[in-house]
Structures are given as C-alpha cells and as structure tokens.
Design a protein around this motif. Structure first.
Motif, mmCIF file in Angstrom:
data_model
loop_
_atom_site.group_PDB
_atom_site.id
_atom_site.type_symbol
_atom_site.label_atom_id
_atom_site.label_comp_id
_atom_site.label_asym_id
_atom_site.label_seq_id
_atom_site.Cartn_x
_atom_site.Cartn_y
_atom_site.Cartn_z
ATOM 1 N N GLU A 70 0.852 -1.183 0.000
ATOM 2 C CA GLU A 70 0.000 0.000 0.000
ATOM 3 C C GLU A 70 0.895 1.242 0.000
ATOM 4 O O GLU A 70 1.946 1.263 0.640
ATOM 5 C CB GLU A 70 -0.898 0.027 1.236
ATOM 6 C CG GLU A 70 -1.929 -1.086 1.249
ATOM 7 C CD GLU A 70 -2.797 -1.044 2.488
ATOM 8 O OE1 GLU A 70 -3.956 -1.480 2.415
ATOM 9 O OE2 GLU A 70 -2.311 -0.571 3.538
ATOM 10 N N CYS A 71 0.474 2.261 -0.718
ATOM 11 C CA CYS A 71 1.251 3.483 -0.850
ATOM 12 C C CYS A 71 0.443 4.693 -0.392
ATOM 13 O O CYS A 71 -0.786 4.676 -0.405
ATOM 14 C CB CYS A 71 1.684 3.694 -2.302
ATOM 15 S SG CYS A 71 2.865 2.469 -2.931
ATOM 16 N N ALA A 72 1.163 5.728 -0.018
ATOM 17 C CA ALA A 72 0.528 6.993 0.346
ATOM 18 C C ALA A 72 1.574 8.098 0.223
ATOM 19 O O ALA A 72 2.779 7.832 0.228
ATOM 20 C CB ALA A 72 -0.022 6.942 1.766
ATOM 21 N N GLU A 89 6.621 16.949 -0.232
ATOM 22 C CA GLU A 89 5.838 15.711 -0.274
ATOM 23 C C GLU A 89 6.729 14.515 0.005
ATOM 24 O O GLU A 89 7.809 14.371 -0.571
ATOM 25 C CB GLU A 89 5.179 15.546 -1.646
ATOM 26 C CG GLU A 89 4.201 14.382 -1.693
ATOM 27 C CD GLU A 89 3.364 14.388 -2.955
ATOM 28 O OE1 GLU A 89 2.204 14.832 -2.889
ATOM 29 O OE2 GLU A 89 3.885 13.968 -4.002
ATOM 30 N N ILE A 90 6.263 13.654 0.898
ATOM 31 C CA ILE A 90 7.004 12.470 1.328
ATOM 32 C C ILE A 90 6.214 11.220 0.930
ATOM 33 O O ILE A 90 5.005 11.128 1.180
ATOM 34 C CB ILE A 90 7.218 12.475 2.858
ATOM 35 C CG1 ILE A 90 7.944 13.750 3.291
ATOM 36 C CG2 ILE A 90 7.981 11.226 3.285
ATOM 37 C CD1 ILE A 90 9.328 13.913 2.743
ATOM 38 N N ALA A 91 6.904 10.265 0.317
ATOM 39 C CA ALA A 91 6.269 9.014 -0.113
ATOM 40 C C ALA A 91 6.462 7.934 0.950
ATOM 41 O O ALA A 91 7.552 7.796 1.527
ATOM 42 C CB ALA A 91 6.871 8.548 -1.435
ATOM 43 N N VAL A 92 5.404 7.167 1.190
ATOM 44 C CA VAL A 92 5.413 6.113 2.208
ATOM 45 C C VAL A 92 4.849 4.837 1.594
ATOM 46 O O VAL A 92 3.874 4.891 0.825
ATOM 47 C CB VAL A 92 4.561 6.518 3.435
ATOM 48 C CG1 VAL A 92 4.737 5.521 4.569
ATOM 49 C CG2 VAL A 92 4.894 7.923 3.903
ATOM 50 N N SER A 117 16.350 4.343 -1.030
ATOM 51 C CA SER A 117 14.893 4.420 -1.042
ATOM 52 C C SER A 117 14.275 3.562 0.044
ATOM 53 O O SER A 117 14.391 2.333 0.027
ATOM 54 C CB SER A 117 14.362 3.975 -2.409
ATOM 55 O OG SER A 117 12.961 3.794 -2.365
ATOM 56 N N GLY A 118 13.581 4.202 0.972
ATOM 57 C CA GLY A 118 12.890 3.459 2.019
ATOM 58 C C GLY A 118 11.708 2.679 1.494
ATOM 59 O O GLY A 118 11.393 1.595 1.988
ATOM 60 N N THR A 119 11.021 3.225 0.476
ATOM 61 C CA THR A 119 9.883 2.494 -0.068
ATOM 62 C C THR A 119 10.345 1.220 -0.765
ATOM 63 O O THR A 119 9.660 0.192 -0.728
ATOM 64 C CB THR A 119 9.076 3.361 -1.049
ATOM 65 O OG1 THR A 119 9.912 3.776 -2.135
ATOM 66 C CG2 THR A 119 8.506 4.581 -0.353
ATOM 67 N N GLY A 141 8.205 1.831 4.845
ATOM 68 C CA GLY A 141 9.353 2.445 4.204
ATOM 69 C C GLY A 141 9.030 3.875 3.819
ATOM 70 O O GLY A 141 7.950 4.147 3.268
ATOM 71 N N VAL A 142 9.929 4.784 4.135
ATOM 72 C CA VAL A 142 9.737 6.201 3.821
ATOM 73 C C VAL A 142 10.873 6.641 2.903
ATOM 74 O O VAL A 142 12.048 6.452 3.225
ATOM 75 C CB VAL A 142 9.764 7.062 5.108
ATOM 76 C CG1 VAL A 142 9.557 8.528 4.761
ATOM 77 C CG2 VAL A 142 8.724 6.569 6.106
#
Length: 600
Positions: A70-72, A89-92, A117-119, A141-142
């Motif tokens: 899942e992403c956000a 903007e930060i991707a998680v 890359s944490g994601t 993962g961030v």
C-alpha cells in the motif's frame, strides 16, 4: 559520487537495493531480557517537542500498489520551525502484517545511502525479513525528503546542464593529476549548483529533518513509540532519532554502524575529511588482507592466487594497472578499458557481499594473465572472456547522464554536505586523498573523494536546524548495535564507539563478510528478530559467525579439478575460469551515486 553510498550489495526485484541472505528466525540463542522499565530515559527536548508535536497528525490515504503493498503520500513542513509554511511531499509504502490480530505495530526500515529508497526496501521486506517479523509488523518504508518518490531534489535546470557539470566525475575515483583537476572542478560545479538551483530542498535534507518526518509518521501509523531497523547510513538516522526523541523508542536496531559523532565532525575534527574520521577504508583494507591471508592457507585448490604470495600478486597487478590501463577489444561488446581505479572499485564492490573473496581471488588472477605479455594464448582467451562478461554487465548498469534526470548523486550530497562538517577548500582533496591512501592502502583514496563537493567554500547552503548532538542520550528501551568484523564500508570500530556512547545499548558483534550482518548470519538475524519482536537482547559480549566464510564453499573435489591448470604457474597457465558464485536472494541496501564508487 562514484559508487559509495554506504549500503549493502544490490540484488534483483526491480531496482530494490538489498544485501545478505534472507534467514527465517529459529530458536533464539541464550539472551537477557531488556528491562521494560529502565531506570530512566532522557526526554525529548522542549524545542523538538514543539517542532514535531504541533504538526497535525497526517491522515495517510493508503491505496494498493505493487501488487501486495500500500502506498501513500503526505505533505510535511519543509522547515519544522514554520509548520504552516512551505511543504515537501514524502512518499510512504506499507507491507501489512500478515497476522493483523496479533500485530505489534509498525517496523520502519531505512537502507542507507544517504539517498537510499525506504519504499524500495519496504517493498523487498518479504524477501529478507523473517516470517515472525512479517507476521507481527506492518513494514513501513519512507523515501527521505529529496529522494525517489518523494519530492526530488534537483540541482540543475536540465539534463544538459547536469551532464556538462558532471564531466570529470566519470571515473571510479581520480588517480592521475589530470583526473584530480577535472574531479575538483566538477565537484565545485555540482556543489555550487546544489547550493543555488537546488534550494530550498537541498538545504532541508539533513538527517535531523528526516528524523522529524519519521516521528510525525510514527504518530500517523498509530504507534506510541518507534520500532526501527536501519542499515549503514541508516544507522546515523537511527542514532539521530534515538538522541532527538529518546523517550519515543520502543526498539531500535542499527546494523553496519557509522559513529554519528565521526559522521558529523564537531569542532576541529570538522576540518578533516569525513573519511579521516570514519575510516571506512581501514575496514575495507582489513577485509582484503584477511581474504588474501586465507587464500594462501586454503591453497590453489580453492584460490588461484595461492601458488605464491597472494598479497604480492595483488600488489603486482595494481602496479601494472597504474603503469598502463588494460585495453580489451571484443567483437560483440566493443572496447573496454580497465584502470587501476576501476579495479579497486570493483574489489570494493565485491567486498560488499559475503562472496567478495571470489571477486578478489578470481578477478585478480584473470587480470594478472591479461596484463602479462608472456601468458599463453589459451589462458588469455579464457581470462578475457570472463572479464568481458563482467565489463559488459557493468556497462549496462553504468550511470549514463541522459534522459531522464537522475538525482542519485544530489540526494547523497543533499544529506552529507548539509549534515556534516567538511574541509573548506575542494582544491585540498588531492593531497588529503593521497594521505588517506598511504594510511589505508588501495581504498583510502577512493573513500576520501566521496565528499569533495561538500567543501565549505563550494557547498554553501545550510540547514540551521541540523542536529549537532549530544549523541549519548539514554533511550526508553535499548538500542541494539550490530557490528560486522569485516565490513568494508562501515568500519567495525564505528559500532564499538557508538555502543560505548549510547548508555542504554547492547553491542552484538558478528564475524561476517560483506556490508552489514543481518541476513548473512543466522545467529545475527535471530538476535535482531528477537529484539524487534520481544525486546529480548543478546547476551553481553555475544559474537555471531557469518554463514559464509571465505573459500569454504570452494574446498570441494570439483574445485581441485578446476585448479589443475593453475598449480604450477598462474601467469603462464591461466586462472581457473570464473564461475558464478551461489546466488543470494534479495535483501537490503543503498544506492550507487555517480561514477563507480560504493555508497554507505
């Protein structure tokens, strides 16, 4: 940077950076249990409380992505002193716990770099984390600010501008006077661009800002305290979080540890190279020497350099390549040039994985043949085929400064140059790097050049809110510090120093090979998993042993057959044909930057 960002060896799964062997948990070794109520912990400072706690808890609007994840995305303050000001903007990414009814909470991962890359590492979690961990934790993962799917730092207006500025960085590391001059000039161009065009993001990427982002996101996923596993440079992020938010730590594990004080460089130490403080090259040199020593002990049945003095043969090859780069013509792949810097960078890259001894032994043997005019034709053809195959693969993966815009180097610099203190003048790097190489043979120069764009006269953008210490706060629960004896990127001494500094920590040592230890030692993996799951610490003084040890897998009957052709004189007879070592499943690691250096 030429390939170093401190990390693990790369392996499959669509660009996910990984390292080590995935090992499922087994019965835990004898341990002591971490106290649930330590005698005391330091508290988050009022200033940091004010910065992060007044930011409203973000609502993560998760959507399905990459089949099983899942992403956000979330917009967080660019400057935590101005929570209502500009945002980034930060991707998680989340891989949900398989047993939601028994879920402990969330496990935040960071692969290192800086710039990893944490994601991506979270997406790879099912391939390297133990079953019990995957059952009981949502893996989070961030992508740190400026990196990958988060708002990207961009120091140039176009790929054309970037490509022109980077000219001079297209070597593994500079060795000749001409290369050094070009590298310094390029470093100045890049540093100045990131300090102007790259703003404001380039000045807001410090580790402290990422730690603040992580604390806000901890709250967003519903965890009262943080559970964290960080590799390589991720150990710096872990230490920053532990010291900035000591009372908000549930379980924090750092593997492949950099001493945060050495990373930062306080006072007079800030005027010396970051490598002089961290001594990554010392760890690489130590690992290389041990491999060559064990090569001699196992003999030619397993190591083609053992017919004679392996260390002397390695040195002979470096002298040949310094005197004259090797040029190889191939009808299928064209012309390849192997320089001294290429060879040393390749060896360091090999040492990042547990099978690095294979690269040391066989690549050295093959290049000895190709640089020896008296070697037999059959031996030369055999060695050439093997080297060309590797060179062709490297060419495929090489960084080409074409479309689209690639900010890999800029993400590394955005953290390191903003975070740490560095010498003033980029023009001083050649002499500083030469001294580092005299101290730590072969690898000193390579590691020294990584920070050249960070010279204070070049990189002028600053983060007034970077964290400068202290680094000795007592956390609510212990920090588990994992150090690998033979790590070529994060010197084992960094783990020892960090564990001594953090009063509420436990050092777990591992006699393992490659960069970081989790996944390459069943013992280490069990101990880490036990702490994440149950807050159970390994016994004081515990030393694990890596599952893969140099040359042991080659001490087999077929190895002796392979070595028959090299028993008398390697240069005359040719090296055994290079075969593929056992393949490792994917597991964790940082991104390469410019050139071919390796990162943390």
């Amino acid at each position: 940077m030429p390939r170093p960002i401190r990390a693990l060896a790369a392996a499959g799964l669509a660009g996910v950076l990984l390292a080590g062997v995935a090992v499922a948990p087994a019965t835990a070794a004898p341990t002591t249990v971490a106290s649930k109520a330590p005698y005391f912990s330091h508290r988050t400072s009022k200033l940091e409380q004010k910065r992060v706690d007044r930011v409203p808890t973000p609502k993560l609007d998760w959507y399905r992505c990459y089949d099983y994840a899942e992403c956000a995305t979330v917009r967080l303050p660019l400057d935590y002193d101005k929570p209502k000001g500009a945002k980034t903007e930060i991707a998680v990414l989340r891989v949900k716990a398989r047993d939601q009814k028994r879920k402990i909470g969330s496990l935040f991962l960071n692969p290192g770099g800086p710039g990893g890359s944490g994601t991506s590492i979270a997406l790879a979690a099912p391939y390297f984390l133990g079953d019990d961990v995957l059952d009981r934790f949502d893996v989070i993962g961030v992508d740190p600010r400026g990196v990958n799917a988060s708002d990207q730092v961009k120091c140039f207006k176009s790929v054309k501008d970037q490509t022109r500025a980077y000219e001079g960085l297209d070597v593994a590391f500079p060795y000749t006077k001409k290369e050094e001059k070009a590298y310094v000039a390029a470093s100045k161009r890049v540093g100045k661009a990131c300090s102007t065009t790259g703003k404001p993001l380039s000045g807001a990427m410090s580790t402290a800002e990422v730690a603040r982002d992580m604390d806000v996101l901890r709250r967003a996923v519903g965890d009262k305290k943080l559970t964290y596993l960080g590799f390589s440079y991720g150990s710096v992020l872990g230490q920053y979080y532990a010291n900035m938010f000591p009372d908000r730590v549930r379980a924090l594990v750092i593997d492949g540890v950099l001493d945060a004080r050495a990373w930062f460089g306080k006072g007079k130490s800030g005027n010396v190279l970051q490598e002089d403080r961290m001594r990554s090259a010392q760890g690489a040199t130590k690992a290389l020497r041990e491999i060559l020593k064990r090569c001699k002990a196992v003999g030619v049945a397993a190591c083609p350099l053992a017919d004679g003095d392996p260390a002397a043969k390695f040195e002979l090859l470096t002298k040949r390549l310094k005197a004259k780069p090797l040029v190889i013509d191939d009808p299928d792949f064209g012309q390849f040039t192997v320089t001294y810097a290429d060879f040393i960078s390749f060896i360091l890259g090999g040492l990042y994985g547990p099978y690095g001894y294979y690269d040391v032994a066989f690549m050295t043997a093959e290049l000895l043949v190709l640089t020896d005019p008296s070697a037999k034709k059959t031996a030369r053809e055999q060695a050439r085929t093997s080297v060309v195959e590797l060179a062709a693969e490297a060419r495929k993966q090489a960084r080409a400064y074409d479309f689209p815009y690639d900010n890999g180097l800029e993400t590394f610099l955005g953290v390191d140059c903003t975070d740490a203190n560095h010498p003033k003048n980029a023009g001083s790097w050649p002499s500083r790097a030469a001294k580092a190489d005299q101290r730590d043979k072969y690898f000193g120069r390579l590691w020294a050049w990584i920070s050249a764009p960070c010279a204070r006269d070049t990189w002028t953008v600053r983060d007034e809110d970077r964290y400068t210490g202290p680094f000795n706060r007592r956390t609510a629960n212990p920090v588990l510090v994992v150090g690998n004896y033979w790590d070529p990127a994060t010197n084992y001494k960094g783990a020892v120093a960090s564990a001594k500094l953090l009063p509420n920590s436990r050092l777990l040592s591992s006699d393992s090979w490659g960069h970081t230890a989790y996944g390459t030692s069943a013992c280490t993996t069990r101990a880490v998993d036990a702490y994440l799951l149950r807050l159970t610490l390994p016994k004081k003084g515990k030393v694990c042993v890596g599952d893969i040890q140099p040359f042991e897998d080659l001490l087999e009957p077929e190895a002796a057959v392979r070595a028959d052709s090299s028993k008398s004189d390697l240069a005359a007879q040719g090296a055994p044909r290079r075969g593929a070592p056992k393949q490792l499943p994917p597991v964790v690691a940082p991104l390469p930057a410019v050139g071919s250096l390796n990162g943390r």
